[in-house]
Design a protein around this motif. Structure first.
Motif, mmCIF file in Angstrom:
data_model
loop_
_atom_site.group_PDB
_atom_site.id
_atom_site.type_symbol
_atom_site.label_atom_id
_atom_site.label_comp_id
_atom_site.label_asym_id
_atom_site.label_seq_id
_atom_site.Cartn_x
_atom_site.Cartn_y
_atom_site.Cartn_z
ATOM 1 N N THR A 1 22.766 12.443 -7.223
ATOM 2 C CA THR A 1 21.458 12.730 -6.646
ATOM 3 C C THR A 1 21.383 12.026 -5.303
ATOM 4 O OG1 THR A 1 20.452 12.829 -8.845
ATOM 5 C CG2 THR A 1 18.966 12.601 -6.972
ATOM 6 N N HIS A 2 21.018 12.774 -4.279
ATOM 7 C CA HIS A 2 20.988 12.273 -2.910
ATOM 8 C C HIS A 2 19.575 11.811 -2.567
ATOM 9 C CE1 HIS A 2 21.551 13.396 1.663
ATOM 10 N NE2 HIS A 2 21.284 12.108 1.468
ATOM 11 N N TYR A 3 19.450 10.550 -2.139
ATOM 12 C CA TYR A 3 18.172 9.992 -1.690
ATOM 13 C C TYR A 3 18.320 9.538 -0.241
ATOM 14 C CZ TYR A 3 17.082 9.779 -6.687
ATOM 15 O OH TYR A 3 16.860 10.093 -7.998
ATOM 16 N N ALA A 4 17.219 9.558 0.492
ATOM 17 C CA ALA A 4 17.263 9.171 1.895
ATOM 18 C C ALA A 4 15.945 8.530 2.307
ATOM 19 C CB ALA A 4 17.561 10.375 2.787
ATOM 20 N N GLY A 5 16.014 7.725 3.348
ATOM 21 C CA GLY A 5 14.816 7.093 3.888
ATOM 22 C C GLY A 5 15.145 6.386 5.192
ATOM 23 N N ALA A 6 14.126 5.930 5.886
ATOM 24 C CA ALA A 6 14.317 5.227 7.157
ATOM 25 C C ALA A 6 13.426 3.994 7.176
ATOM 26 C CB ALA A 6 13.982 6.139 8.330
ATOM 27 N N VAL A 7 13.891 2.973 7.866
ATOM 28 C CA VAL A 7 13.113 1.741 7.998
ATOM 29 C C VAL A 7 13.021 1.370 9.476
ATOM 30 C CG1 VAL A 7 13.630 0.830 5.712
ATOM 31 C CG2 VAL A 7 15.191 0.359 7.602
ATOM 32 N N SER B 1 0.863 -1.176 0.000
ATOM 33 C CA SER B 1 0.000 0.000 0.000
ATOM 34 C C SER B 1 0.897 1.223 0.000
ATOM 35 C CB SER B 1 -0.907 0.018 1.245
ATOM 36 O OG SER B 1 -0.147 0.056 2.423
ATOM 37 N N ALA B 2 0.509 2.240 -0.726
ATOM 38 C CA ALA B 2 1.336 3.424 -0.834
ATOM 39 C C ALA B 2 0.928 4.426 0.222
ATOM 40 C CB ALA B 2 1.177 4.046 -2.224
ATOM 41 N N PRO B 3 1.769 4.642 1.253
ATOM 42 C CA PRO B 3 1.416 5.581 2.310
ATOM 43 C C PRO B 3 1.461 7.013 1.809
ATOM 44 C CG PRO B 3 3.670 4.826 2.573
ATOM 45 C CD PRO B 3 3.083 4.018 1.459
ATOM 46 N N GLU B 4 0.867 7.897 2.584
ATOM 47 C CA GLU B 4 0.872 9.307 2.217
ATOM 48 C C GLU B 4 2.302 9.802 2.136
ATOM 49 O OE1 GLU B 4 -0.916 13.577 3.845
ATOM 50 O OE2 GLU B 4 -1.336 11.702 4.887
ATOM 51 N N GLY B 5 2.620 10.527 1.092
ATOM 52 C CA GLY B 5 3.964 11.044 0.919
ATOM 53 C C GLY B 5 4.864 10.097 0.151
ATOM 54 N N PHE B 6 4.386 8.913 -0.190
ATOM 55 C CA PHE B 6 5.186 7.945 -0.919
ATOM 56 C C PHE B 6 5.334 8.383 -2.375
ATOM 57 C CE2 PHE B 6 5.237 4.250 -3.759
ATOM 58 C CZ PHE B 6 6.416 3.666 -3.361
ATOM 59 N N ASP C 1 9.168 3.385 3.579
ATOM 60 C CA ASP C 1 7.928 4.048 3.185
ATOM 61 C C ASP C 1 8.119 5.531 2.905
ATOM 62 O OD1 ASP C 1 6.474 1.731 3.379
ATOM 63 O OD2 ASP C 1 5.805 2.108 5.438
ATOM 64 N N ASP C 2 9.329 6.068 3.218
ATOM 65 C CA ASP C 2 9.512 7.511 3.048
ATOM 66 C C ASP C 2 10.763 7.858 2.249
ATOM 67 O OD1 ASP C 2 11.481 6.836 4.854
ATOM 68 O OD2 ASP C 2 11.109 8.527 6.206
ATOM 69 N N VAL C 3 11.101 7.022 1.271
ATOM 70 C CA VAL C 3 12.244 7.349 0.420
ATOM 71 C C VAL C 3 11.962 8.659 -0.308
ATOM 72 C CG1 VAL C 3 13.674 6.635 -1.519
ATOM 73 C CG2 VAL C 3 12.811 4.919 0.080
ATOM 74 N N LYS C 4 12.916 9.571 -0.246
ATOM 75 C CA LYS C 4 12.717 10.876 -0.878
ATOM 76 C C LYS C 4 14.005 11.342 -1.535
ATOM 77 C CE LYS C 4 13.625 13.274 3.512
ATOM 78 N NZ LYS C 4 13.765 12.028 4.310
#
Length: 290
Positions: free
Chosen positions: A183-189, A38-43, A167-170
């Motif tokens: 290009t810098h990407y970040a996220g947390a699990v 499921s795609a959470p808000e902000g995904f 869920d919050d890769v940006k």
């Protein structure tokens, strides 16, 4: 009889553990698309797809060199250079560590199933002038160093593939790293979520994924923060891993240089090496072969 410094072993062991656990994470990642149920808000699908491409690209690497810097729980700050090959398995690690006013320099060489730990002049002062300690990664000779075997058998593919599972890769932005436009990407699990969620479809089987997640759980990691800097041709240029563990903060950054180039690691001279298994036999701790 040559003496063996327990303090040196503990520090070098921690460096080896940290570097294998975190340092190779981005360079041999496993292929396989990320699948969120499921795609959470902000995904946002685009950042996930970009990170997954880099993960897939890394899956094809067999060897790499990188610079490592940061902090390891309970051991202070570390920095150094590592070159490794997966097939054949080989590692050449040269590290510096500092905790308070104490500073140490160590080298680690992995040749086949043997590990050589070098502590420079401080080690030589405690080992009758010899600079290296050798022990087997497998079998009885490993003794209390079985933990190093487990770390050497870490699954870096599974570790790196955790970022696209966030869920919050940006996309953080465009940055230049060592002269390379990235290009810098970040996220947390959340580690607990990784233990309960159904595994996303990928080239990793359930057993491999469960093993790597369990290793973070054993470190006391609840939330893992991951950053990836991706350059031309979907190549990972820089990777950072941060977490709070049971022993304190973990924060390691690696910067890649040479990839898929031959890595040759030579064992130190036997005359400058203490064979741990032999010393344990001489001390009656291990039985002699009959």
């Amino acid at each position: 009889m040559t003496r063996i410094s327990r303090t040196s072993f503990r520090v070098v062991g921690a460096l080896l553990t940290g570097a294998v656990l975190c340092g190779t994470a981005a360079c041999s990642a496993s292929p396989g698309p990320s699948a969120h149920h499921s795609a959470p808000e902000g995904f946002h699908a685009a950042p996930v797809a970009a990170v997954q491409k880099a993960v897939n690209k890394g899956a094809k690497l067999n060897s790499a060199s990188y610079r490592l810097s940061g902090s390891i729980p309970g051991q202070g700050t570390v920095e150094g250079k590592v070159s490794f090959s997966l097939r054949p398995r080989a590692v050449d690690m040269r590290m510096q560590a500092a905790k308070g006013k104490q500073e140490h320099e160590f080298s680690v060489r992995l040749v086949g199933d043997s590990v050589y730990l070098g502590g420079g002049s401080s080690a030589a002062a405690e080992m009758d002038g010899k600079h290296w300690i050798k022990f087997a990664m497998k079998g009885k000779g490993a003794g209390g160093f079985g933990g190093m075997q487990r770390q050497a058998d870490q699954d870096p593919a599974a570790q790196a593939s955790l970022l696209p599972q966030s869920d919050d890769v940006k996309k953080v932005g465009e940055e230049t790293v060592d002269g390379v436009r990235t290009t810098h990407y970040a996220g947390a699990v959340e580690v607990a979520d990784l233990l309960t969620k159904r595994a996303p479809k990928s080239g990793l089987d359930a057993a491999r994924r469960k093993k790597v997640v369990e290793q973070y759980r054993q470190l006391g990691v609840r939330k893992l923060h991951l950053d990836m800097w991706i350059g031309p041709d979907d190549r990972t240029v820089k990777f950072r891993e941060r977490a709070q563990t049971a022993q304190g903060p973990l924060d390691l950054t690696i910067r890649f240089s040479d990839v898929n180039k031959p890595v040759t690691v030579q064992a130190p001279p036997a005359s400058d090496t203490v064979d741990l298994e032999q010393k344990l036999k001489e001390g009656g701790i291990l039985p002699h072969a009959s």
